[in-house]
Enzyme design. Structure first.
Site, PDB file in Angstrom:
ATOM      1  N   ARG A  31      -7.217 -15.842   5.735  1.00  0.00           N
ATOM      2  CA  ARG A  31      -7.152 -16.858   4.691  1.00  0.00           C
ATOM      3  C   ARG A  31      -5.758 -17.428   4.473  1.00  0.00           C
ATOM      4  O   ARG A  31      -5.588 -18.650   4.384  1.00  0.00           O
ATOM      5  CB  ARG A  31      -7.638 -16.303   3.340  1.00  0.00           C
ATOM      6  CG  ARG A  31      -9.120 -16.294   3.166  1.00  0.00           C
ATOM      7  CD  ARG A  31      -9.533 -15.072   2.384  1.00  0.00           C
ATOM      8  NE  ARG A  31      -9.277 -13.910   3.200  1.00  0.00           N
ATOM      9  CZ  ARG A  31     -10.155 -13.444   4.105  1.00  0.00           C
ATOM     10  NH1 ARG A  31     -11.323 -13.984   4.199  1.00  0.00           N
ATOM     11  NH2 ARG A  31      -9.855 -12.416   4.878  1.00  0.00           N
ATOM     12  N   THR A  32      -4.761 -16.568   4.361  1.00  0.00           N
ATOM     13  CA  THR A  32      -3.448 -17.075   3.969  1.00  0.00           C
ATOM     14  C   THR A  32      -2.892 -17.985   5.063  1.00  0.00           C
ATOM     15  O   THR A  32      -2.468 -19.116   4.798  1.00  0.00           O
ATOM     16  CB  THR A  32      -2.493 -15.905   3.679  1.00  0.00           C
ATOM     17  OG1 THR A  32      -3.140 -15.017   2.778  1.00  0.00           O
ATOM     18  CG2 THR A  32      -1.196 -16.389   3.070  1.00  0.00           C
ATOM     19  N   LYS A  85      10.570  -7.248  21.602  1.00  0.00           N
ATOM     20  CA  LYS A  85      11.690  -6.924  22.511  1.00  0.00           C
ATOM     21  C   LYS A  85      12.859  -6.310  21.743  1.00  0.00           C
ATOM     22  O   LYS A  85      13.912  -6.071  22.320  1.00  0.00           O
ATOM     23  CB  LYS A  85      12.173  -8.194  23.212  1.00  0.00           C
ATOM     24  CG  LYS A  85      11.112  -8.915  24.012  1.00  0.00           C
ATOM     25  CD  LYS A  85      11.710 -10.218  24.563  1.00  0.00           C
ATOM     26  CE  LYS A  85      10.637 -11.185  25.012  1.00  0.00           C
ATOM     27  NZ  LYS A  85      11.167 -12.553  25.166  1.00  0.00           N
ATOM     28  N   ARG A 128       4.602 -13.554   6.499  1.00  0.00           N
ATOM     29  CA  ARG A 128       3.963 -12.291   6.064  1.00  0.00           C
ATOM     30  C   ARG A 128       4.587 -11.171   6.881  1.00  0.00           C
ATOM     31  O   ARG A 128       4.757 -11.301   8.107  1.00  0.00           O
ATOM     32  CB  ARG A 128       2.461 -12.327   6.290  1.00  0.00           C
ATOM     33  CG  ARG A 128       1.820 -10.960   6.083  1.00  0.00           C
ATOM     34  CD  ARG A 128       0.320 -11.014   6.066  1.00  0.00           C
ATOM     35  NE  ARG A 128      -0.154 -11.665   4.859  1.00  0.00           N
ATOM     36  CZ  ARG A 128      -1.440 -11.771   4.521  1.00  0.00           C
ATOM     37  NH1 ARG A 128      -2.369 -11.266   5.316  1.00  0.00           N
ATOM     38  NH2 ARG A 128      -1.805 -12.375   3.411  1.00  0.00           N
ATOM     39  N   HIS A 178       2.452 -11.114  -3.485  1.00  0.00           N
ATOM     40  CA  HIS A 178       1.719 -12.142  -2.732  1.00  0.00           C
ATOM     41  C   HIS A 178       1.597 -13.350  -3.674  1.00  0.00           C
ATOM     42  O   HIS A 178       0.525 -13.658  -4.193  1.00  0.00           O
ATOM     43  CB  HIS A 178       0.345 -11.602  -2.334  1.00  0.00           C
ATOM     44  CG  HIS A 178      -0.372 -12.371  -1.266  1.00  0.00           C
ATOM     45  ND1 HIS A 178      -0.008 -13.641  -0.856  1.00  0.00           N
ATOM     46  CD2 HIS A 178      -1.472 -12.055  -0.527  1.00  0.00           C
ATOM     47  CE1 HIS A 178      -0.841 -14.060   0.090  1.00  0.00           C
ATOM     48  NE2 HIS A 178      -1.734 -13.109   0.310  1.00  0.00           N
TER      49      HIS A 178
HETATM   50  N1   CP Z   1      -6.102 -12.885   0.594  1.00  0.00           N
HETATM   51  C1   CP Z   1      -5.447 -12.667   1.757  1.00  0.00           C
HETATM   52  O1   CP Z   1      -4.226 -12.473   1.773  1.00  0.00           O
HETATM   53  O2   CP Z   1      -6.244 -12.731   2.857  1.00  0.00           O
HETATM   54  P1   CP Z   1      -5.750 -12.654   4.355  1.00  0.00           P
HETATM   55  O3   CP Z   1      -5.186 -11.268   4.585  1.00  0.00           O
HETATM   56  O4   CP Z   1      -6.950 -12.963   5.202  1.00  0.00           O
HETATM   57  O5   CP Z   1      -4.650 -13.681   4.520  1.00  0.00           O
END
Ligand code: CP
Length: 303
Positions: A51-52, A80, A101, A129
């Site tokens: 999603r993100t 590496k 991320r 987040h």
């Molecule tokens: N909600 C969320 O962070 O989903 P993903 O891990 O799929 O990005």
């Protein structure tokens, strides 16, 4: 917000949060505005995501921008031995914004300190987040008509769930009453409870919520975060702690909505999906509009 990194939800004031939500509403009405045509956004995902990453990429595409990046560490030079600092310094030469991320708490803040372009935290370890939280707030306001004075039930992995840490801090602006429901091993860390204590906000802790569910305005369910456990036996002990099903929703408020940042494993039964109180898939859709708003505000393309 212009040219500023977004690392913690506390990087935005209450007013800035509300501005993001208002602008997200404008993008929901008109999602295809080609205002990013000369911009390149890098998405660096050192951890898996559906999603993100894809909602950021959808947001950029709908705004006419370009995407570069990687979705798998194995395809980057970090395998590496390249340091995060060198990766960020390099990618900030190639892009106008970095969305990152990473599994390590604090890595996003560090990246923002070595980057020459704004960094947006798409999740750092068990820490924060913030863009998820902004779409969560958008979803809460849209379904409740307000963010103020709500009973917010947060269920599941409150120890390792980064979405709930940033959600707690954001909802502290709006006088929420918090109900934390988790196994004792996965309870809300003390620093977040202190955060609420310092602001005079009420919270209650439970290991079960069948008796109190009639009080909920929002039930925010989370997955037990398998990837954060150092001991697989501990994960096995807690992984099936909760499973919300339709029969549990019978005696609940009319305005109740079930949220989940997703992915779901088995903490919400699929029989809930067709219940009008289930909102998690629309919540994920709201991520596109919210991320369009965040990107536009950071580039100063909207005020
Ligand atoms: N909600 C969320 O962070 O989903 P993903 O891990 O799929 O990005």
């Amino acid at each position: 917000m212009k040219n500023k990194s977004l690392i913690s939800i506390n990087d935005y004031t209450r007013e800035e949060i509300l501005r993001v939500l208002d602008l997200a509403g404008e993008f929901e009405q008109d999602p295809s505005q080609r205002i990013l045509e000369d911009k390149v956004i890098a998405t660096l995902f050192f951890e898996p995501s559906t999603r993100t990453r894809l909602s950021f990429e959808s947001a950029v595409n709908r705004l006419g921008g370009k995407i570069i990046g990687f979705s798998d560490t194995a395809s980057s030079s970090s395998t590496k031995g390249e340091t995060l600092k060198d990766t960020i310094k390099t990618v900030s030469n190639y892009s106008d914004m970095i969305v990152m991320r990473h599994p390590v708490d604090g890595s996003a803040r560090y990246a923002s300190e070595v980057s020459t372009v704004p960094v947006v935290n798409a999740g750092d370890g068990a820490n924060q987040h913030p863009t998820q939280t902004l779409l969560d707030l958008y979803s809460i306001r849209k379904t409740q008509g307000t963010l103020n004075n709500l009973n917010l039930f947060i269920v599941g992995d409150l120890k390792y769930g980064r979405t709930v840490h940033s959600l707690l801090m954001a909802m502290a602006h709006f006088n929420a009453t918090f109900y934390f429901i988790s196994p004792p091993e996965l309870s809300m860390p003390v620093e977040y409870k202190m955060y609420l204590d310092q602001r005079g906000l009420k919270y209650y802790e439970y290991t079960d919520f069948k008796e109190i569910i009639p009080e909920a305005d929002i039930i925010y369910v989370t997955r037990v975060q398998k990837e954060r456990f150092s001991d697989p036996i501990e994960y096995e002990k807690t992984k099936n702690a909760y499973m919300l099903n339709n029969s549990m929703l019978q005696n609940t408020r009319n305005n109740l909505k079930i949220l989940h940042p997703l992915p779901r494993v088995n903490e919400i039964s699929t029989d809930v999906d067709d219940n009008e109180k289930a909102y998690y898939f629309t919540q994920a859709l709201n991520g596109v509009y919210t991320r369009q708003a965040i990107i536009s505000l950071i580039f100063g393309l909207k005020n």
